[in-house]
Design an enzyme around this catalytic site. Structure first.
Site, PDB file in Angstrom:
ATOM      1  CD  GLU A 116      -2.930  -1.241   0.150  1.00  0.00           C
ATOM      2  OE1 GLU A 116      -2.998  -0.465  -0.690  1.00  0.00           O
ATOM      3  OE2 GLU A 116      -3.535  -2.320   0.175  1.00  0.00           O
ATOM      4  CG  HIS A 139      -4.301  -0.434   5.730  1.00  0.00           C
ATOM      5  ND1 HIS A 139      -5.758  -0.100   5.693  1.00  0.00           N
ATOM      6  CD2 HIS A 139      -4.068  -1.301   5.459  1.00  0.00           C
ATOM      7  CE1 HIS A 139      -6.403  -1.173   5.169  1.00  0.00           C
ATOM      8  NE2 HIS A 139      -5.116  -2.045   5.047  1.00  0.00           N
ATOM      9  CG  HIS A 141      -7.288  -5.606   7.821  1.00  0.00           C
ATOM     10  ND1 HIS A 141      -6.809  -6.965   7.246  1.00  0.00           N
ATOM     11  CD2 HIS A 141      -7.132  -4.603   6.881  1.00  0.00           C
ATOM     12  CE1 HIS A 141      -6.263  -6.512   6.085  1.00  0.00           C
ATOM     13  NE2 HIS A 141      -6.532  -5.210   5.799  1.00  0.00           N
ATOM     14  CD  GLU A 169     -14.313   9.478  26.420  1.00  0.00           C
ATOM     15  OE1 GLU A 169     -15.153   8.588  25.720  1.00  0.00           O
ATOM     16  OE2 GLU A 169     -13.951   9.522  27.226  1.00  0.00           O
ATOM     17  CG  HIS A 210      -9.304  -3.666   2.749  1.00  0.00           C
ATOM     18  ND1 HIS A 210      -8.776  -3.859   1.525  1.00  0.00           N
ATOM     19  CD2 HIS A 210      -8.520  -3.653   3.760  1.00  0.00           C
ATOM     20  CE1 HIS A 210      -7.393  -4.080   1.992  1.00  0.00           C
ATOM     21  NE2 HIS A 210      -7.339  -4.068   3.112  1.00  0.00           N
TER      22      HIS A 210
HETATM   23  O1  2HA Z   1      -0.788  -5.223   3.783  1.00  0.00           O
HETATM   24  O2  2HA Z   1      -3.513  -4.885   4.656  1.00  0.00           O
HETATM   25  O3  2HA Z   1      -4.413  -3.693   2.252  1.00  0.00           O
HETATM   26  C1  2HA Z   1      -1.792  -5.853   3.429  1.00  0.00           C
HETATM   27  C2  2HA Z   1      -3.004  -5.208   3.603  1.00  0.00           C
HETATM   28  C3  2HA Z   1      -3.338  -4.681   2.168  1.00  0.00           C
HETATM   29 ZN    ZN Z   2      -5.360  -4.080   4.480  1.00  0.00          ZN
END
Ligand code: 2HA
Ligand code: ZN
Length: 270
Positions: A116, A139, A141, A169, A210
């Site tokens: 990414e 980033h 998940h 908050e 995602h």
């Molecule tokens: O790095 O999370 O979006 C793997 C991911 C891709």
């Molecule tokens: Zn990801």
């Protein structure tokens, strides 16, 4: 030169990755982080203008030319960063207007920057334009936020308002709210540009079905943004199927704006 394994920025990065793994936000090789380094600080550990392994990036980022970043490696597991930081992480300098990344340290097994990389670098460029003190793009998940994107409207105002109503908050941790991208293939320049565009108005950008992107001034602040939104999503999912008897009203959210001297995104409170 000092030992980079003792650099506070590297130690903090590894601690953050370990923490995120333990929270279940970064299974297998998922998630990625990039930290824009202060040149004087990083120069205590490496010759930033020295030789390195050159990797074409496939994008341009002229605003970031010459900048150094600590980044996670493509395909690397957050779980393992603490055991072998030089394998899971890299310190790179962008050259040729961002078209090339020169690896000055790390990615030791011949690794590459995160898949990414475009979304990270394009987001850094946009956030630096909004806030010169910006440094981090992250980033991951997170389970509850990801689950929420399957059952809640993806309209940005509605999504944000639900989060703001779930924890007192939220409105002062992320008064700029949450922007939402529809599902797109990941790892491309297209999702990178779309993410960066969304970053111009909010520091949190949900990738529907995602995960999430966050931007901030340091690792703690950026991590804390996701942590707070994730907690709110958790409360939402624990209560969404039950009759709602009480809620934080818009009048009360306005009271919080005054109490903490923040302004919620224009037009997102009634
Ligand atoms: O790095 O999370 O979006 C793997 C991911 C891709
Ligand atoms: Zn990801």
């Amino acid at each position: 030169m000092k030992n980079i394994l003792e650099a506070p920025f590297l130690i903090e990065m590894v601690r953050t990755m370990t923490n995120m793994y333990r929270l279940g936000w970064d299974e297998r090789n998922s998630g990625n982080i990039s930290l824009l380094l202060d040149r004087d600080q990083a120069a205590q550990y490496l010759d930033l203008d020295g030789p390195g392994r050159d990797i074409p990036t496939g994008f341009q980022a002229p605003a970031l030319d010459g900048q150094c970043f600590l980044i996670t490696g493509a395909g690397k597991y957050f779980k393992n960063a603490q055991y072998d930081p030089a394998d899971g992480l890299g310190l790179v300098r962008l050259t040729q207007g961002g078209r090339n990344a020169r690896v000055l340290w790390g990615l030791s097994g011949g690794g590459r920057p995160t898949s990414e990389f475009p979304a990270h670098m394009m987001s850094h460029a946009v956030r630096l334009g909004v806030d010169p003190a910006h440094r981090v793009v992250l980033h991951c998940h997170p389970t509850e936020l990801l689950a929420m994107t399957y059952v809640h409207s993806l309209e940005e105002r509605a999504f944000t308002r639900t989060l703001w109503q779930m924890c007192t908050e939220c409105v002062f941790v992320f008064p700029d709210g949450v922007n939402v991208l529809p599902w797109m293939p990941c790892g491309t320049n297209e999702i990178g540009q779309a993410t960066a565009d969304k970053m111009s108005t909010a520091r949190l950008v949900v990738w529907a079905l995602h995960g999430i992107y966050a931007a901030g001034r340091d690792l703690d602040e950026t991590f804390g943004l996701i942590e707070t939104a994730e907690k709110a999503a958790q409360i939402y999912l624990k209560t969404a199927h039950l009759p709602r008897l009480n809620t934080i009203t818009d009048a009360q959210l306005h009271q919080l704006e005054q109490r903490f001297g923040v302004k919620a995104r224009e037009g997102w409170l009634d």
